[in-house]
Enzyme design. Structure first.
Site, PDB file in Angstrom:
ATOM      1  N   CYS A  72     -93.224  29.268-115.356  1.00  0.00           N
ATOM      2  CA  CYS A  72     -93.888  30.353-115.938  1.00  0.00           C
ATOM      3  C   CYS A  72     -93.888  30.979-114.120  1.00  0.00           C
ATOM      4  CB  CYS A  72     -95.300  30.900-116.050  1.00  0.00           C
ATOM      5  SG  CYS A  72     -94.861  29.338-117.445  1.00  0.00           S
ATOM      6  N   HIS A 101    -102.514  36.059-113.258  1.00  0.00           N
ATOM      7  CA  HIS A 101    -101.921  35.381-114.491  1.00  0.00           C
ATOM      8  C   HIS A 101    -102.402  35.091-115.758  1.00  0.00           C
ATOM      9  CE1 HIS A 101     -99.261  32.178-115.233  1.00  0.00           C
ATOM     10  NE2 HIS A 101     -99.956  31.130-115.692  1.00  0.00           N
ATOM     11  N   HIS A 124     -97.487  35.647-123.586  1.00  0.00           N
ATOM     12  CA  HIS A 124     -96.546  35.227-122.374  1.00  0.00           C
ATOM     13  C   HIS A 124     -95.260  35.259-122.087  1.00  0.00           C
ATOM     14  CE1 HIS A 124     -96.090  32.719-119.046  1.00  0.00           C
ATOM     15  NE2 HIS A 124     -97.383  32.058-119.140  1.00  0.00           N
TER      16      HIS A 124
END
Length: 533
Positions: free
Chosen positions: A272, A408, A448
């Site tokens: 990620c 995040h 995401h």
């Protein structure tokens, strides 16, 4: 079977007490000081019992989050004994990054993107400032087939939502001097990233054919799924060519070949955090003089796009297709598709050349959590705090000069409190001011984006600096009960607001944390002294 380290017997009174409690609850014969609670079979339900037992038998107040952070007998015992975290307080002074006297700033002179609901930075900014959620619900006639659709028992767990890219297969091969066959065999991720790379340079007013100095490229992408949908008989030679055009291994070198980029061409893959790590590495290349221009970013396109996903309690995905970062009802994130690229140059060179400057990268850092956490995929308070402090040190800025954090922010019950705890550690080492720094997460807008998650946060923040507004983080109503925002330096930006800093430079931090523990943080600042050219 879990491989235990050499047994080291508990010695202190607290170590013995902690060890005894673990043995009783885990039903094991012996527990050494270096044994990890979760590796011995511990889980979240047992953590609650450990908390109760420790508070009763040692008369100490312990938060559940502390037990997820201090996972060995030695670490937990030391924390209990000292009433302080086992590591030294993280400050700008005790990080390994030394303050650099000269200006190592990097200018973002070009940007391009393909995000859910936006094909360029202008569309993206309009969506952000207007609080638009670009996560879409999948209608019956839009649902694309997936293997998990065949099991009727799973039908009630399918969440028909996601962040999608319209016209994801559109491509003009002739523009890039490619044959139809070559374009057809190229993974759509590679095609779209090639387009974005060219656009990022073009948006800065440059023609790649006229740049005589080295241009480097740092980027990463998701594992390709486009060519795995159909199995057809092809020759070995054709299979080899398809691999060259579709495997993630060849993303950056293919773009460098097509655009004639002669600087480093490095594939990055840290899950990620990939694209923000890529930006950090590109900045280092520029600062070391390895290149004079740099492209950095990432992309993640999953095919088919509109399949929905399976919801599973306590996993990372939301039960209703919405991401509620930092909210009491947050239960996970949503999958998104997209990609983005920034075009970078040393600030001094950009100012001398009159380049358009969207924002300035003042400093950045990357690190890894190591193993002081509950498991390989788990976040780490210490790891996150360390990378944030290192980035601030590299930028030569203090925490109280930062007025926004692009987090995040995955909207998970455990991840969000750990992220705020890490930020608190760093900011509280320098200031006691309360609620002066806004915080938000672009995942509430577009989902995401995996390998492109970090670049999405960076571009959002650069646009906020450029337009001097902080856009809203969506779906926030009440804070997660594990987060004490009122007594922290932070507040959630739940509405669009002017970015007023009372004559001091607007400054922000951007975080991206990858599964496996590779963390990245970047400090951004507004363009110095003048509007964008």
């Amino acid at each position: 079977m879990y491989f235990r380290r050499d047994y080291k017997e508990p010695i202190s009174e607290v170590e013995i007490k902690v060890s005894d409690i673990w043995k009783r609850l885990l039903k094991v014969e012996k527990v050494g000081v270096e044994d990890n609670f979760f590796d011995l079979g511990g889980h979240s339900l047992l953590v609650v019992k450990v908390q109760t037992a420790l508070e009763k038998e040692l008369n100490v107040e312990i938060r559940l989050m502390d037990l997820f952070q201090y996972t060995t007998v030695r670490a937990l015992s030391q924390w209990i004994t000292e009433k302080l975290p086992q590591e030294k307080p993280i400050t700008l002074k005790n990080t390994s990054n030394k303050m650099v006297p000269k200006d190592n700033s990097i200018a973002i002179i070009g940007m391009s993107l393909r995000f859910p609901g936006a094909n360029n930075p202008y569309e993206f900014w309009e969506n952000l400032r207007n609080g638009k959620e670009s996560i879409s619900q999948i209608l019956d006639d839009e649902l694309e087939p997936a293997s998990f659709h065949q099991d009727l028992k799973l039908s009630k767990r399918i969440i028909r939502a996601g962040g999608f890219i319209n016209n994801a297969l559109s491509f003009d091969p002739e523009f890039f001097r490619m044959s139809e066959k070559e374009a057809k065999n190229m993974d759509p991720q590679h095609r779209m990233f090639l387009e974005c790379s060219w656009e990022a340079v073009e948006s800065a007013g440059y023609n790649l054919e006229e740049i005589e100095k080295p241009v480097s490229l740092y980027a990463g992408c998701a594992s390709g799924t486009y060519h795995t949908q159909s199995s057809r008989d092809i020759s070995i030679a054709d299979q080899f060519q398809q691999d060259l055009l579709s495997r993630s291994t060849f993303l950056t070198t293919r773009v460098s070949y097509k655009l004639n980029l002669t600087g480093e061409s490095i594939l990055v893959d840290t899950a990620c955090s990939t694209s923000l790590v890529a930006v950090h590495m590109a900045c280092q290349s520029l600062l070391l003089g390895q290149s004079d221009y740099a492209l950095a970013g990432g992309i993640s396109l999953r095919f088919p796009q509109k399949t929905g996903y399976l919801y599973e309690p306590s996993f990372i995905f939301s039960p209703d297709g919405h991401c509620r970062a930092f909210d009491k009802d947050a239960e996970g994130t949503v999958e998104g598709n997209g990609g983005g690229v920034v075009f970078l140059k040393r600030l001094s060179d950009a100012l001398n050349d009159g380049d358009p400057i969207h924002a300035v990268i003042k400093g950045s850092a990357i690190n890894n959590d190591g193993n002081m956490k509950i498991g390989y995929t788990a976040p780490s308070t210490k790891g996150q705090a360390d990378v944030i402090a290192r980035a601030q040190a590299a930028a030569n800025v203090s925490p109280d000069s930062i007025s926004y954090i692009e987090a995040h922010g995955t909207g998970t019950k455990l991840g969000d409190p750990i992220e705020i705890e890490a930020l608190n550690k760093v900011f509280r080492s320098q200031t006691n001011k309360k609620q002066f720094c806004g915080i938000g997460s672009v995942k509430t807008n577009i989902g995401h984006l995996g390998s492109a998650a970090g670049i999405a946060g960076l571009i959002k923040t650069a646009l906020a600096l450029k337009y001097k507004e902080i856009p809203p983080s969506l779906h926030f109503k009440e804070p997660n009960p594990e987060i004490d925002f009122e007594n922290s330096p932070f507040y959630v930006c739940s509405r669009n607001s002017p970015w007023d800093t009372k004559n001091t430079p607007r400054r922000a931090g951007v975080s991206s944390f990858g599964i496996g523990g590779t963390n990245a943080h970047i400090i951004l600042e507004e363009t110095p002294g003048k509007e964008e050219s």
